[in-house]
Design an enzyme around this catalytic site. Structure first.
Site, PDB file in Angstrom:
ATOM      1  N   PRO A   6       5.606 -10.072  -1.006  1.00 54.06           N
ATOM      2  CG  PRO A   6       7.567  -8.942  -0.484  1.00 54.06           C
ATOM      3  CD  PRO A   6       6.896  -9.692  -1.602  1.00 54.06           C
ATOM      4  CE  LYS A   7      -2.849  -6.830   1.786  1.00 54.53           C
ATOM      5  NZ  LYS A   7      -2.753  -5.375   1.999  1.00 54.53           N
ATOM      6  CD1 TRP A   8       4.271  -4.636  -2.260  1.00 57.90           C
ATOM      7  CD2 TRP A   8       5.869  -3.860  -0.907  1.00 57.90           C
ATOM      8  NE1 TRP A   8       5.443  -5.245  -2.622  1.00 57.90           N
ATOM      9  CE2 TRP A   8       6.444  -4.784  -1.804  1.00 57.90           C
ATOM     10  CE3 TRP A   8       6.680  -3.231   0.034  1.00 57.90           C
ATOM     11  CZ2 TRP A   8       7.796  -5.099  -1.779  1.00 57.90           C
ATOM     12  CZ3 TRP A   8       8.024  -3.543   0.062  1.00 57.90           C
ATOM     13  CH2 TRP A   8       8.561  -4.467  -0.836  1.00 57.90           C
TER      14      TRP A   8
END
Length: 359
Positions: free
Chosen positions: A30-32
């Site tokens: 995931p890209k936070w």
């Protein structure tokens, strides 16, 4: 502090793509939506470095203590500082943590404690791991991170692009910023775009209410955008920028007629006349990340509509700067309302963030 990888470290970066890549040998995370942070720990010394070489240590004292418990005595870890709320990750409230007053920092650390998500290991003990393949760095990180502590997490990882696509779709409303893809054999290359990021893109028709000059003073740097709410109030929702040098100069001429008598009936007249350090969500408010940055702006008559490409909305504003697609002479400014925006409902993140969310 004496580590095999010393600050400052320029984080490894990513190129933008529009769909989840399916090249063999990739891993996905995931890209936070938070602050990129490199953690340096040497015994009792902990330093939190940002991607722009600005130290974050003083702003997040609660994380310093947690990371001493979660990390081995000597290491360098790449990750993200996030703020977990009941509605997902909240970047706007995270920005409020960047306060110059020590007393305020202490108060916010107790009221809105941050979390840390680790996703790479750059050094362990006396070993510089940056030449090692990501696959090895990840395995070592899994073995040394004390991720059973509240507010310290190891980012999920998959080699299945279908799982990555599910994350991309299902978790957007909870504050995921997209999906990252990186080759499993990739070394850690500072300040190089050797990964890929998949981010959401949508378009909206917005009122052009003003502009800011480019830093070179010779063209338009960004357009100030507005949307109407149900009470016909025009709210500042963000900017459109990233123009070429030629386009910046062209926009000066195109907007010139709209600058005449622009303040006479401008809905943001009070903002335009306010002192530049008045703060708040006005276009002239101070930047929390760069207080010295000039955010003064030039009003224009609110007669033009711009179609703008954006990623997602948070707190009633575009989370990142938008990009101008085209002007829309066929649209009336009054038709530019929040109703056109696609709102994604927050997904449940309790499985990833079991800590008590900030309210």
């Amino acid at each position: 502090m004496d580590l095999p990888v010393m600050p400052p470290v320029r984080p490894m970066l990513a190129k933008a793509v529009h769909e989840v890549p399916r090249t063999p040998g990739l891993t996905f995370e995931p890209k936070w939506d938070g602050f990129r942070c490199i953690v340096f720990r040497d015994g009792d010394e902990v330093e939190l470095g940002s991607r722009n070489d600005r130290p974050l240590t003083r702003y997040f004292p609660e994380l310093v203590e947690l990371l001493k418990e979660a990390l081995p005595p000597r290491c360098v870890v790449d990750g993200e500082i996030v703020l977990v709320t009941s509605g997902g990750l909240d970047f706007e409230r995270l920005q409020l943590r960047l306060h110059p007053a020590a007393s305020r920092v202490k108060k916010l650390a107790a009221e809105t404690p941050a979390s840390f998500v680790a996703f790479d290991l750059l050094a362990l003990g006396d070993r510089d791991l940056t030449p090692a393949p990501f696959r090895e760095r990840r395995e070592l990180l899994e073995g040394v991170l004390g991720a059973d502590l509240a507010r310290v997490h190891l980012t999920p990882l998959t080699e299945d692009p279908d799982v990555a696509q599910d994350w991309f779709t299902r978790f957007e409303g909870a504050g995921f910023d997209g999906v990252m893809a990186k080759p499993a054999d990739l070394p850690y290359e500072q300040d190089k775009r050797t990964m890929w990021k998949v981010k959401h893109e949508r378009t909206a028709d917005c009122v052009v209410a003003g502009f800011r000059w480019h830093k070179d003073g010779a063209g338009v740097g960004s357009l100030l955008l507005g949307l109407f709410d149900d009470d016909a109030v025009l709210h500042h929702v963000g900017v459109a920028s990233s123009f070429t040098a030629a386009r910046r100069r062209e926009l000066v001429g195109e907007l010139a007629p709209l600058r005449e008598n622009a303040l006479a009936a401008h809905p943001w007249r009070e903002w335009a006349e306010a002192h530049p350090d008045a703060g708040g969500r006005m276009p002239g408010g101070l930047s929390r990340w760069s207080p010295a940055k000039d955010l003064s702006w030039e009003p224009v008559r609110t007669e033009w509509v711009a179609e703008v490409r954006y990623e997602h909305v948070q707190g009633g504003r575009f989370r990142h700067g938008g990009r101008l697609v085209r002007f829309r002479p066929d649209r009336e400014p009054a038709s530019c309302t929040y109703a056109q925006l696609e709102q994604v409902p927050p997904a449940e993140l309790a499985a990833l963030f079991p800590e008590e969310p900030v309210r």
